[in-house]
Scaffold this active site. Structure first.
Site, short mmCIF file in Angstrom:
data_model
loop_
_atom_site.label_atom_id
_atom_site.label_comp_id
_atom_site.label_asym_id
_atom_site.label_seq_id
_atom_site.Cartn_x
_atom_site.Cartn_y
_atom_site.Cartn_z
N ASP A 67 0.82 -1.22 0.00
CA ASP A 67 0.00 0.00 0.00
C ASP A 67 0.85 1.27 0.00
OD1 ASP A 67 0.93 -0.47 2.57
OD2 ASP A 67 -1.04 -0.62 3.49
N ASN A 135 -7.50 -2.77 14.58
CA ASN A 135 -8.89 -3.11 14.27
C ASN A 135 -8.99 -4.30 13.30
OD1 ASN A 135 -8.05 -2.00 11.87
ND2 ASN A 135 -9.60 -0.40 11.76
N HIS A 137 -7.26 -4.65 10.46
CA HIS A 137 -7.02 -4.39 9.04
C HIS A 137 -5.71 -5.02 8.59
CE1 HIS A 137 -4.95 -0.34 10.10
NE2 HIS A 137 -4.03 -1.02 9.46
N GLU A 142 -9.72 -1.83 5.44
CA GLU A 142 -10.39 -1.55 6.71
C GLU A 142 -11.59 -2.48 6.88
OE1 GLU A 142 -9.08 0.29 8.86
OE2 GLU A 142 -8.22 2.14 8.04
C1 GLP Z 1 -0.61 0.56 8.61
C2 GLP Z 1 -0.26 -0.28 7.40
C3 GLP Z 1 -0.47 -1.76 7.65
C4 GLP Z 1 0.18 -2.15 8.96
C5 GLP Z 1 -0.45 -1.38 10.09
C6 GLP Z 1 0.14 -1.74 11.45
O1 GLP Z 1 -1.94 0.90 8.68
N1 GLP Z 1 -1.00 0.08 6.23
O2 GLP Z 1 0.06 -2.51 6.58
O3 GLP Z 1 0.05 -3.52 9.17
O4 GLP Z 1 -0.24 0.00 9.84
O5 GLP Z 1 1.29 -0.99 11.70
P1 GLP Z 1 2.34 -1.28 12.81
O6 GLP Z 1 3.15 -2.43 12.33
O7 GLP Z 1 3.17 -0.04 12.92
O8 GLP Z 1 1.59 -1.60 14.05
#
Ligand code: GLP
Length: 242
Positions: A67, A135, A137, A142
């Site tokens: 993404d 949440n 995702h 989402e």
């Molecule tokens: C973002 C990314 C996700 C990731 C999530 C969790 O929203 N788009 O791909 O898994 O954050 O991030 P973190 O690893 O910093 O908890």
């Protein structure tokens, strides 16, 4: 789903690297699906260290990322392209032209999504790395995202904007939209490695592993993947049945 529980972040990164190592040692021209967020940084450190010490080469490999924020240029230090360059691509010998990520500056969003789906179709992934949002995702899919969606743009939820605000100067600077692979693209990878760290992920991890398979918790779709490994620390795994 195969579940590996590790003591702390260092161990999580080591176990995640063991899964990734099978792919990068096993196939010179592997296609790696990669993720951003704080969670996979330790894994990328291990990959960089292995490259430095053992000379493991990524010259023939291709990478595709999940993404990208809409509106951020590759030079913006909050863009996911910048993140990948810093944490991995600049530290191994992958050829930059073989690293793919959505173009956050694309004006025609639909055309950009179609372009990215075509890239994904040409480059079947040997592995896809994932983190998980609090949440549930995955990538920027989402809750409520239909499982059959491919690359699309999304309006980020307030929860995700708040969670990601820690990387920005203020919450108002967090982009409101993003490009993301859809659940269908994620499921197309031959193998999935999902990493979860910290107590704030425990509820999502429980839902993903033990709950109903539902778009309300996007990561729950992984229960249907034939080769998915979860590597979690004890805090993230704390609500799983023993
Ligand atoms: C973002 C990314 C996700 C990731 C999530 C969790 O929203 N788009 O791909 O898994 O954050 O991030 P973190 O690893 O910093 O908890």
């Amino acid at each position: 789903m195969k579940i590996i529980i590790a003591k702390d972040y260092e161990q999580v990164s080591e176990r995640a690297w063991e899964v990734m190592r099978e792919v990068v040692y096993g196939k010179k021209d592997a296609v790696l699906g990669l993720a951003t967020g704080s969670t996979p940084i330790g894994l990328y450190d291990k990959m960089a260290e292995d490259h430095r010490r053992n000379g493991t080469s990524y010259r023939l490999m291709r990478t595709v990322n999940l993404d990208e924020y809409a509106g951020l240029s590759p030079e913006n230090d909050q863009s996911y392209r910048y993140f990948m360059n810093e944490h991995l691509f600049n530290r191994i010998d992958v050829q930059k032209q073989n690293t793919f990520i959505e173009n956050g500056l694309a004006e025609d969003e639909a055309a950009e999504c179609a372009r990215y789906n075509a890239i994904l179709a040409q480059l079947p992934r040997d592995i896809q790395v994932l983190g998980i949002g609090a949440n549930g995702h995955i990538a920027f899919n989402e809750p409520g995202t239909p499982f059959d969606w491919e690359t699309h743009t999304v309006a980020l939820t307030q929860n995700t904007i708040q969670m990601n605000a820690r990387f920005f100067k203020s919450e108002s600077e967090v982009p409101r939209r993003a490009f993301t692979m859809g659940p269908k693209n994620i499921m197309d990878a031959k193998r999935i490695l999902i990493i979860a760290v910290g107590a704030n992920k425990a509820e999502a991890v429980r839902g993903m592993v033990e709950g109903a398979v539902t778009p309300d918790l996007p990561a729950s779709i992984l229960q249907r993947h034939p080769d998915c490994t979860l590597v979690a620390d004890e805090a993230a795994a704390s609500l799983l049945k023993k």
